[in-house]
Design a protein around this motif. Structure first.
Motif, mmCIF file in Angstrom:
data_model
loop_
_atom_site.group_PDB
_atom_site.id
_atom_site.type_symbol
_atom_site.label_atom_id
_atom_site.label_comp_id
_atom_site.label_asym_id
_atom_site.label_seq_id
_atom_site.Cartn_x
_atom_site.Cartn_y
_atom_site.Cartn_z
ATOM 1 N N TRP A 49 0.837 -1.208 0.000
ATOM 2 C CA TRP A 49 0.000 0.000 0.000
ATOM 3 C C TRP A 49 0.870 1.257 0.000
ATOM 4 N N PHE A 50 1.922 1.255 0.825
ATOM 5 C CA PHE A 50 2.804 2.425 0.889
ATOM 6 C C PHE A 50 3.493 2.655 -0.451
ATOM 7 N N SER A 52 2.524 1.722 -3.484
ATOM 8 C CA SER A 52 1.581 2.162 -4.515
ATOM 9 C C SER A 52 1.172 3.617 -4.319
ATOM 10 N N ARG A 53 0.934 4.040 -3.081
ATOM 11 C CA ARG A 53 0.558 5.427 -2.822
ATOM 12 C C ARG A 53 1.713 6.376 -3.138
ATOM 13 N N GLN A 56 2.178 6.600 -6.947
ATOM 14 C CA GLN A 56 1.114 7.384 -7.558
ATOM 15 C C GLN A 56 1.310 8.878 -7.316
ATOM 16 N N GLN A 57 1.702 9.250 -6.100
ATOM 17 C CA GLN A 57 1.864 10.664 -5.774
ATOM 18 C C GLN A 57 3.070 11.282 -6.487
ATOM 19 N N GLN A 60 2.504 11.118 -10.690
ATOM 20 C CA GLN A 60 1.277 11.638 -11.298
ATOM 21 C C GLN A 60 1.528 12.837 -12.204
#
Length: 227
Positions: A49-50, A52-53, A56-57, A60
């Motif tokens: 989860w960490f 992927s977040r 993405q940030q 982007q």
């Protein structure tokens, strides 16, 4: 013999062999390994989860060709966070307090972004050296200033990470020494100093994570300019 406060930043050696290589290898051993099962443990789920977040940030605002850097920058982020956090443990060595290591990470990655910009879009890359609408008399001066600022970027990356971690470790050692000395003389003051030390340690945990994030974030901004 009284040791200097800066002795904690010396690279440890064993039989004349520097142990910084061992300190750089240890964080990778602590990462949980991916599993072939459908259901993974909580630690691996949190790590995924960490990642992927974070990916993405960071990526982007970057164009599609720059997404090739996702694996490199994400690995660098995890590596720096692990080194910084492990360095807060007692009797450990923090490799990221060494300017040589930080510059060895910053210079090649910064140079790679510059080379990519010069290869793919040289006009756009050189256009950063001269802002649009500059008066004619200021053109030579601005080109020199922008060129200097361009070459200072890797130095700023390395010095920022080194200075923040070094200052934090020194503050922790100074306050811990003060609490130890004041304990038999003024116990109340020593207890208050210990509370301050605990709060500073929490702050240093946040600084260790934030500085790793800032290092990778600035590299992604340099990549965004050249992709």
């Amino acid at each position: 013999m009284t040791l200097s406060f800066f002795d904690q930043f010396m690279s440890p050696t064993l039989l004349g062999i520097p142990l910084i290589a061992l300190a750089l290898t240890l964080p990778w051993v602590l990462f949980p390994q991916p599993s072939t099962r459908w259901m993974s443990n909580r630690l691996l789920t949190l790590q995924n989860w960490f990642i992927s977040r974070f990916t993405q940030q960071i990526f982007q605002p970057i164009n599609i060709p720059g997404h090739k850097w996702a694996l490199l920058l994400t690995s660098l982020m995890l590596f720096l966070i692990s080194l910084n956090m492990l360095g807060l443990l007692p009797y450990t060595f923090t490799p990221t307090t060494q300017l040589s290591l930080n510059m060895a990470l910053a210079v090649p990655l910064w140079l790679a972004t510059v080379i990519i910009g010069m290869r793919t879009q040289p006009t756009h890359a050189l256009g950063h050296l001269l802002p649009e609408g500059t008066p004619t008399l200021l053109i030579p001066v601005l080109i020199i200033i922008e060129t200097i600022s361009l070459f200072i970027r890797p130095l700023a990356l390395g010095v920022r990470l080194t200075a923040n971690l070094t200052a934090g470790h020194l503050l922790i050692q100074l306050i811990a020494t003060a609490a130890f000395v004041l304990l038999p003389i003024m116990p109340t003051t020593a207890i208050l100093t210990t509370i301050l030390l605990f709060l500073l340690t929490l702050l240093e945990v946040a600084v260790a994570m934030i500085q790793a994030y800032v290092f990778v974030l600035l590299l992604s901004l340099y990549l965004q300019e050249n992709v």
